[in-house]
Design a protein around this motif. Structure first.
Motif, PDB file in Angstrom:
ATOM      1  N   PRO A  82       0.805  -1.234   0.000  1.00 32.98           N
ATOM      2  CA  PRO A  82       0.000   0.000   0.000  1.00 32.98           C
ATOM      3  C   PRO A  82       0.834   1.279   0.000  1.00 32.98           C
ATOM      4  N   GLU A  83       2.099   1.184   0.476  1.00 30.45           N
ATOM      5  CA  GLU A  83       2.941   2.393   0.549  1.00 30.45           C
ATOM      6  C   GLU A  83       3.478   2.815  -0.815  1.00 30.45           C
ATOM      7  N   LEU A  84       3.421   1.941  -1.793  1.00 34.09           N
ATOM      8  CA  LEU A  84       4.004   2.234  -3.106  1.00 34.09           C
ATOM      9  C   LEU A  84       3.220   3.339  -3.810  1.00 34.09           C
ATOM     10  N   GLN A  85       3.965   4.294  -4.385  1.00 40.80           N
ATOM     11  CA  GLN A  85       3.366   5.376  -5.163  1.00 40.80           C
ATOM     12  C   GLN A  85       4.192   5.594  -6.426  1.00 40.80           C
ATOM     13  N   PRO A  86       3.555   6.037  -7.518  1.00 34.82           N
ATOM     14  CA  PRO A  86       4.349   6.406  -8.704  1.00 34.82           C
ATOM     15  C   PRO A  86       5.108   7.696  -8.433  1.00 34.82           C
ATOM     16  N   LEU A  87       6.394   7.666  -8.677  1.00 42.79           N
ATOM     17  CA  LEU A  87       7.211   8.874  -8.522  1.00 42.79           C
ATOM     18  C   LEU A  87       7.056   9.784  -9.727  1.00 42.79           C
ATOM     19  N   GLY A  88       6.943   9.181 -10.900  1.00 44.32           N
ATOM     20  CA  GLY A  88       6.782   9.968 -12.121  1.00 44.32           C
ATOM     21  C   GLY A  88       7.324   9.227 -13.323  1.00 44.32           C
ATOM     22  N   ILE A  89       7.213   9.886 -14.461  1.00 40.88           N
ATOM     23  CA  ILE A  89       7.668   9.337 -15.735  1.00 40.88           C
ATOM     24  C   ILE A  89       8.813  10.210 -16.235  1.00 40.88           C
ATOM     25  N   VAL A  90       9.962   9.622 -16.477  1.00 38.36           N
ATOM     26  CA  VAL A  90      11.088  10.366 -17.027  1.00 38.36           C
ATOM     27  C   VAL A  90      11.227   9.993 -18.504  1.00 38.36           C
ATOM     28  N   VAL A  91      11.295  11.020 -19.351  1.00 41.22           N
ATOM     29  CA  VAL A  91      11.405  10.815 -20.798  1.00 41.22           C
ATOM     30  C   VAL A  91      12.877  10.819 -21.164  1.00 41.22           C
ATOM     31  N   ASN A  92      13.331   9.728 -21.728  1.00 40.40           N
ATOM     32  CA  ASN A  92      14.738   9.532 -22.043  1.00 40.40           C
ATOM     33  C   ASN A  92      14.941   9.580 -23.556  1.00 40.40           C
ATOM     34  N   ARG A  93      16.189   9.795 -23.966  1.00 41.79           N
ATOM     35  CA  ARG A  93      16.600   9.767 -25.373  1.00 41.79           C
ATOM     36  C   ARG A  93      15.829  10.777 -26.221  1.00 41.79           C
ATOM     37  N   VAL A  94      15.684  11.956 -25.685  1.00 43.68           N
ATOM     38  CA  VAL A  94      14.945  13.006 -26.381  1.00 43.68           C
ATOM     39  C   VAL A  94      15.866  13.732 -27.363  1.00 43.68           C
TER      40      VAL A  94
END
Length: 268
Positions: A178-190
């Motif tokens: 239950p403690e897990l949360q999405p930190l975010g999405i990092v866009v790579n190789r731009v």
């Protein structure tokens, strides 16, 4: 101790490059870091300049989550030489492939978290590099984490994979942690000069809003050079390397801020 799972449900988006970049930033910031390589390919282990044989493997930890088994699976990264903050690596490799099944029990899926809790005083940061598939190993990595960082690239198939990864985070949070949360999405190789990349970054932002992090990692040849030299990106001093190092520093700061990593000061 902050535990971050780094995942993508599509291969080839540079998930390992982001893991190595964050490890380099943590080294620079003086954070005691453990990198858990759950990918049977073991690319992160190689990139961290790990040499030698371990008496046990991270697979043994998944069977028996004891402190001594975790300790026996660790080797010290070559990046830790001199006055650098230590980086330990729970070595990945082909032996993990048998654990990438969809029928693992809840006890097995939570075994890594159980083991990591036993070394919580030893590290400031744990980076768990998950394989690019939603099997038992990725679920194990997510179930061990406080936050999940999803890596994608500006392409239509990678965007769909990012959506699947967010759904996987929700499933693991509901079923196992239950403690897990999405930190975010990092866009790579731009590639900022490509209109298709700009369009896909805008599409990501419209779909996922503030979950898309402002640190957009550009494609730079120096990143491949650093990996080919088995060296941290912060060890290179040309303009491209400094840009990448700064982005990974910012990304690490965001990781630690969001996940509560400001508790205590960096150790050197």
């Amino acid at each position: 101790m902050v535990v971050i799972a780094i995942c993508s449900l599509k291969g080839g988006v540079g998930k390992t490059s982001v893991t190595l970049g964050l490890a380099s930033a943590a080294r620079e910031a003086g954070r005691r870091t453990l990198v858990v390589d759950l990918d049977p390919q073991g690319d992160t282990t190689v990139g961290l300049d790990v040499a030698g044989e371990v008496p046990s493997s991270i697979a043994r930890v998944l069977d028996e989550p004891r402190r001594r088994h975790l300790r026996a699976s660790l080797l010290r990264s070559g990046w830790s030489e001199g006055s650098a903050a230590p980086i330990d690596v729970a070595v990945g490799g082909p032996g993990l492939a048998g654990y990438d099944r969809t029928d693992l029990s809840s006890r097995r899926l939570t075994s890594l978290r159980t083991a990591l809790d036993k070394v919580s005083d030893d590290y400031d940061l744990v980076l768990v590099d998950c394989p690019p598939s939603l099997g038992g190993l990725t679920r194990t990595g997510l179930a061990a984490a406080d936050r999940a960082l999803i890596v994608t690239e500006p392409g239509v198939f990678a965007i769909a994979a990012a959506d699947r990864a967010l759904r996987a985070v929700h499933e693991v949070r509901t079923d196992l942690r239950p403690e897990l949360q999405p930190l975010g999405i990092v866009v790579n190789r731009v590639r900022r000069t490509m209109s298709e990349h700009r369009y896909r970054v805008e599409e990501l932002t419209s779909l996922f809003g503030p979950l898309v992090l402002p640190q957009r990692i550009p494609e730079r040849a120096v990143l491949q050079r650093a990996q080919g030299s088995y060296a941290p990106i912060h060890a290179f001093r040309d303009t491209g390397a400094r840009e990448l190092a700064g982005l990974f520093d910012d990304l690490l700061a965001h990781v630690l801020r969001v996940a509560g990593g400001r508790r205590g000061s960096p150790r050197r």
